[in-house]
Motif scaffolding. Structure first.
Motif, PDB file in Angstrom:
ATOM      1  N   VAL A   1       0.837  -1.193   0.000  1.00  0.00           N
ATOM      2  CA  VAL A   1       0.000   0.000   0.000  1.00  0.00           C
ATOM      3  C   VAL A   1       0.876   1.249   0.000  1.00  0.00           C
ATOM      4  O   VAL A   1       0.654   2.191  -0.768  1.00  0.00           O
ATOM      5  CB  VAL A   1      -0.934   0.004   1.224  1.00  0.00           C
ATOM      6  N   LEU A   2       1.886   1.269   0.852  1.00  0.00           N
ATOM      7  CA  LEU A   2       2.770   2.422   0.989  1.00  0.00           C
ATOM      8  C   LEU A   2       3.397   2.815  -0.339  1.00  0.00           C
ATOM      9  O   LEU A   2       3.535   3.997  -0.662  1.00  0.00           O
ATOM     10  CB  LEU A   2       3.866   2.108   2.015  1.00  0.00           C
ATOM     11  N   ASN A   3       3.766   1.826  -1.135  1.00  0.00           N
ATOM     12  CA  ASN A   3       4.459   2.079  -2.396  1.00  0.00           C
ATOM     13  C   ASN A   3       3.523   2.136  -3.592  1.00  0.00           C
ATOM     14  O   ASN A   3       3.981   2.195  -4.734  1.00  0.00           O
ATOM     15  CB  ASN A   3       5.525   1.012  -2.611  1.00  0.00           C
ATOM     16  N   GLY A   4       2.205   2.138  -3.340  1.00  0.00           N
ATOM     17  CA  GLY A   4       1.252   2.325  -4.412  1.00  0.00           C
ATOM     18  C   GLY A   4       0.885   1.083  -5.186  1.00  0.00           C
ATOM     19  O   GLY A   4       0.187   1.174  -6.200  1.00  0.00           O
ATOM     20  N   GLY A   5       1.316  -0.072  -4.724  1.00  0.00           N
ATOM     21  CA  GLY A   5       0.987  -1.294  -5.447  1.00  0.00           C
ATOM     22  C   GLY A   5      -0.439  -1.750  -5.245  1.00  0.00           C
ATOM     23  O   GLY A   5      -1.016  -2.446  -6.078  1.00  0.00           O
ATOM     24  N   THR A   6      -1.032  -1.327  -4.112  1.00  0.00           N
ATOM     25  CA  THR A   6      -2.405  -1.694  -3.787  1.00  0.00           C
ATOM     26  C   THR A   6      -3.170  -0.455  -3.346  1.00  0.00           C
ATOM     27  O   THR A   6      -2.685   0.304  -2.507  1.00  0.00           O
ATOM     28  CB  THR A   6      -2.445  -2.736  -2.657  1.00  0.00           C
ATOM     29  N   ASP A   7      -4.341  -0.253  -3.914  1.00  0.00           N
ATOM     30  CA  ASP A   7      -5.192   0.873  -3.540  1.00  0.00           C
ATOM     31  C   ASP A   7      -6.069   0.452  -2.372  1.00  0.00           C
ATOM     32  O   ASP A   7      -6.897  -0.455  -2.502  1.00  0.00           O
ATOM     33  CB  ASP A   7      -6.044   1.282  -4.740  1.00  0.00           C
ATOM     34  N   ASP A   8      -5.913   1.105  -1.225  1.00  0.00           N
ATOM     35  CA  ASP A   8      -6.702   0.748  -0.046  1.00  0.00           C
ATOM     36  C   ASP A   8      -7.946   1.610   0.104  1.00  0.00           C
ATOM     37  O   ASP A   8      -8.642   1.548   1.122  1.00  0.00           O
ATOM     38  CB  ASP A   8      -5.856   0.809   1.221  1.00  0.00           C
ATOM     39  N   GLY A   9      -8.242   2.437  -0.892  1.00  0.00           N
ATOM     40  CA  GLY A   9      -9.450   3.238  -0.869  1.00  0.00           C
ATOM     41  C   GLY A   9      -9.310   4.605  -0.229  1.00  0.00           C
ATOM     42  O   GLY A   9     -10.278   5.372  -0.189  1.00  0.00           O
ATOM     43  N   PHE A  10      -8.114   4.932   0.273  1.00  0.00           N
ATOM     44  CA  PHE A  10      -7.893   6.228   0.901  1.00  0.00           C
ATOM     45  C   PHE A  10      -7.045   7.120   0.002  1.00  0.00           C
ATOM     46  O   PHE A  10      -6.207   6.632  -0.763  1.00  0.00           O
ATOM     47  CB  PHE A  10      -7.198   6.071   2.252  1.00  0.00           C
ATOM     48  N   THR A  11      -7.257   8.442   0.130  1.00  0.00           N
ATOM     49  CA  THR A  11      -6.437   9.427  -0.569  1.00  0.00           C
ATOM     50  C   THR A  11      -5.482  10.043   0.439  1.00  0.00           C
ATOM     51  O   THR A  11      -5.899  10.462   1.523  1.00  0.00           O
ATOM     52  CB  THR A  11      -7.317  10.508  -1.209  1.00  0.00           C
ATOM     53  N   TYR A  12      -4.209  10.120   0.079  1.00  0.00           N
ATOM     54  CA  TYR A  12      -3.165  10.509   1.031  1.00  0.00           C
ATOM     55  C   TYR A  12      -2.663  11.934   0.778  1.00  0.00           C
ATOM     56  O   TYR A  12      -2.814  12.472  -0.326  1.00  0.00           O
ATOM     57  CB  TYR A  12      -2.016   9.501   0.955  1.00  0.00           C
ATOM     58  N   PRO A  13      -2.058  12.567   1.801  1.00  0.00           N
ATOM     59  CA  PRO A  13      -1.623  13.958   1.662  1.00  0.00           C
ATOM     60  C   PRO A  13      -0.470  14.120   0.684  1.00  0.00           C
ATOM     61  O   PRO A  13       0.246  13.174   0.369  1.00  0.00           O
ATOM     62  CB  PRO A  13      -1.182  14.327   3.086  1.00  0.00           C
ATOM     63  N   VAL A  14      -0.308  15.377   0.245  1.00  0.00           N
ATOM     64  CA  VAL A  14       0.775  15.692  -0.700  1.00  0.00           C
ATOM     65  C   VAL A  14       1.904  16.460  -0.019  1.00  0.00           C
ATOM     66  O   VAL A  14       2.959  16.675  -0.614  1.00  0.00           O
ATOM     67  CB  VAL A  14       0.234  16.482  -1.895  1.00  0.00           C
ATOM     68  N   ALA A  15       1.707  16.886   1.219  1.00  0.00           N
ATOM     69  CA  ALA A  15       2.778  17.496   2.019  1.00  0.00           C
ATOM     70  C   ALA A  15       2.446  17.259   3.487  1.00  0.00           C
ATOM     71  O   ALA A  15       1.280  17.371   3.882  1.00  0.00           O
ATOM     72  CB  ALA A  15       2.908  18.995   1.744  1.00  0.00           C
ATOM     73  N   ILE A  16       3.462  16.929   4.272  1.00  0.00           N
ATOM     74  CA  ILE A  16       3.257  16.676   5.699  1.00  0.00           C
ATOM     75  C   ILE A  16       4.459  17.176   6.496  1.00  0.00           C
ATOM     76  O   ILE A  16       5.550  17.360   5.964  1.00  0.00           O
ATOM     77  CB  ILE A  16       3.031  15.177   6.019  1.00  0.00           C
ATOM     78  N   TYR A  17       4.234  17.414   7.783  1.00  0.00           N
ATOM     79  CA  TYR A  17       5.331  17.587   8.735  1.00  0.00           C
ATOM     80  C   TYR A  17       4.860  17.015  10.054  1.00  0.00           C
ATOM     81  O   TYR A  17       3.659  16.847  10.288  1.00  0.00           O
ATOM     82  CB  TYR A  17       5.761  19.054   8.864  1.00  0.00           C
ATOM     83  N   ASP A  18       5.809  16.668  10.930  1.00  0.00           N
ATOM     84  CA  ASP A  18       5.394  16.062  12.190  1.00  0.00           C
ATOM     85  C   ASP A  18       5.538  17.047  13.337  1.00  0.00           C
ATOM     86  O   ASP A  18       5.917  18.203  13.146  1.00  0.00           O
ATOM     87  CB  ASP A  18       6.104  14.730  12.438  1.00  0.00           C
ATOM     88  N   HIS A  19       5.253  16.573  14.552  1.00  0.00           N
ATOM     89  CA  HIS A  19       5.157  17.487  15.674  1.00  0.00           C
ATOM     90  C   HIS A  19       6.501  17.851  16.277  1.00  0.00           C
ATOM     91  O   HIS A  19       6.537  18.582  17.278  1.00  0.00           O
ATOM     92  CB  HIS A  19       4.192  16.928  16.721  1.00  0.00           C
TER      93      HIS A  19
END
Length: 511
Positions: A366-384
């Motif tokens: 899923v992480l590498n795009g081989g399987t679509d889990d039905g969710f749309t993921y962010p295009v930019a992130i940062y952590d706390h």
């Protein structure tokens, strides 16, 4: 591949190995957001009057707050409107001095002002305001003693559980060019809160600025996507995963409505006194349990929306839980994952005995795009490590050369200003969860009377204006009528603007 992405991917691949993948992730983004030479001048533009202590319900939870500014809106006629969430809408005169356009508190006796998210929260003008005089607001009210009944209560709850109301109102100015409001108002929607505090209320109403007369989207009103406090909202009803990931509720959903009453439009009635646009993805899906108002869903607190003026791409700034902040490209009908996902990670609450403050790696396929889990993921992130709550942002194409083609956003609490390349963000919208655009920090500076630069943080400016330490910066970003960026705070009542370097007349990068 950037150094940042290399580090992130390497750590995720390590976590994806047998026997390790199930481990909780303590530091989701290994590399910090850094200053890489991008420097921009910031200038004071205007300041609203001090309003501390003006509302009886204000319990002084924000004693340093001069005026609580969240939005600046420019009209095509050149007027600039600014809200103070303590209940005032101001218009700037020709000299940049604020005057009260409307006193919202006088209209809403049950409004609450005891939280930064409360009171007169947001507003926007109809694209034909000059002709029809229409504008829209969102505010919060207390339920105790309130004679009005919500149009919607979250599934499984009753009127006895309701603690607060989220209210969207239509205002019609008799004379749209007048300097003070006189006219009528109509309530569009009243949604119940059932958690202890008015946490994550409806925080935004927006019209798509790229839509033109005749376009399907023209004149349709969007709301922010809020979980209504069901994640960490206080009280026994908080942290409730049963309230999200469903289409029979407004919880966690961005709504798109035609603000006209069905009696005027002849169209499909919604939960309140508005029309469901026939073009909405769930308006005619054949499922009677789907709310046709829903445009997209699965957000924790997508409290700010914006559009790229060059191609109509829609962005949402979604405040995360304990770990991540994210920017999403929003498309109709799509599911953005909360509470099952945070960023490109699995949330711990999906696991037996797990909690919302935990993250786990997605399966490698899923992480590498081989399987679509039905969710749309962010295009930019940062952590706390780098911030605590993402503020709104805009794709920028104005006069500051170094910022052109960048999405400029910030951290609401710490007051850091960030940028990501718009093209890289759109390229990250590729169906591969781990693909995100690199983020860098923008360094701010002011010019002294002698012309020299003084580098400052936004919080420095807020504290200097207030003459006191601020518990948080409360940064918000607005876009001017000519595409420039206005930076405000709910602490100091000041409106500031990012500008080209006044020493040379051009944008610069610091050494």
């Amino acid at each position: 591949m950037s150094a940042r992405k290399s580090l992130v991917v390497a750590s995720l691949l390590t976590l994806g190995t047998p026997g390790v993948r199930q481990a909780q992730i303590a530091d989701p983004i290994a590399e910090r957001v850094e200053k890489r030479g991008l420097a921009v001048e910031i200038l004071d533009v205007a300041r609203l009057p001090e309003t501390r202590g003006m509302r009886p319900a204000d319990q002084d939870v924000n004693p340093s707050g001069w005026a609580r500014v969240s939005f600046v809106r420019d009209l095509p006629d050149g007027r600039r409107f600014i809200n103070d969430s303590r209940g005032f809408l101001y218009v700037l005169d020709g000299n940049g001095q604020p005057a009260v356009y409307a006193d919202f508190a006088g209209a809403f006796p049950f409004a609450v002002y005891n939280r930064l998210e409360s009171g007169f929260i947001g507003f926007d003008f109809h694209p034909e305001f000059a002709r029809n005089g229409l504008f829209y607001s969102v505010h919060g009210e207390r339920a105790a003693g309130n004679p009005l009944v919500p149009d919607f209560i979250p599934p499984g709850f009753t009127p006895a559980d309701v603690t607060h109301h989220n209210v969207i109102t239509e205002w019609r100015a008799t004379n749209p060019s007048a300097s003070t409001f006189d006219g009528t108002r109509r309530e569009l929607l009243r949604v119940a809160h059932v958690v202890a505090n008015l946490t994550h209320p409806f925080g935004n109403v927006e019209f798509d600025p790229t839509a033109r007369p005749g376009d399907p989207d023209y004149g349709l009103l969007y709301t922010s996507g809020s979980d209504l406090g069901f994640s960490n909202g206080g009280g026994p009803n908080a942290n409730n995963p049963g309230q999200v990931q469903r289409l029979d509720t407004v919880v966690g959903a961005i709504l798109r409505i035609d603000p006209r009453s069905p009696s005027e439009s002849g169209g499909m009635a919604g939960l309140g006194d508005y029309t469901i646009p026939a073009i909405n993805p769930f308006a005619a899906d054949g499922d009677p349990n789907s709310l046709g108002e829903i445009y997209a869903y699965g957000f924790r607190n997508a409290h700010r929306l914006s559009w790229d003026l060059t191609d109509g791409t829609m962005f949402a700034s979604d405040i995360g839980m304990n770990n991540l902040e994210e920017i999403n490209i929003v498309r109709e009908g799509e599911n953005y994952g909360w509470m099952r996902r945070e960023g490109y990670f699995e949330n711990g609450i999906t696991r037996p005995g797990g909690a919302l403050n935990q993250l786990f790696a997605l399966p490698a396929n899923v992480l590498n795009g081989g399987t679509d889990d039905g969710f749309t993921y962010p295009v930019a992130i940062y952590d706390h490590d780098d911030g605590q709550a993402v503020s709104g942002g805009f794709a920028y194409y104005g006069r500051i050369e170094a910022l052109r083609g960048k999405f400029v956003f910030g951290d609401l609490v710490r007051g850091r200003l960030f940028a990501a390349d718009v093209a890289a963000m759109k390229a990250a919208d590729d169906g591969i969860p781990r693909t995100v655009a690199p983020v860098e920090e923008i360094q701010l500076y002011i010019r002294s009377s002698s012309g020299g630069r003084t580098y400052v943080s936004f919080r420095d400016l807020v504290e200097a204006a207030n003459g006191a330490t601020a518990q948080r910066a409360d940064m918000h970003i607005s876009r001017s009528g000519d595409g420039e960026l206005l930076i405000t705070s709910r602490q100091d009542g000041m409106v500031r603007m990012l500008v080209p370097d006044s020493g040379t007349g051009t944008a610069t990068r610091s050494p």
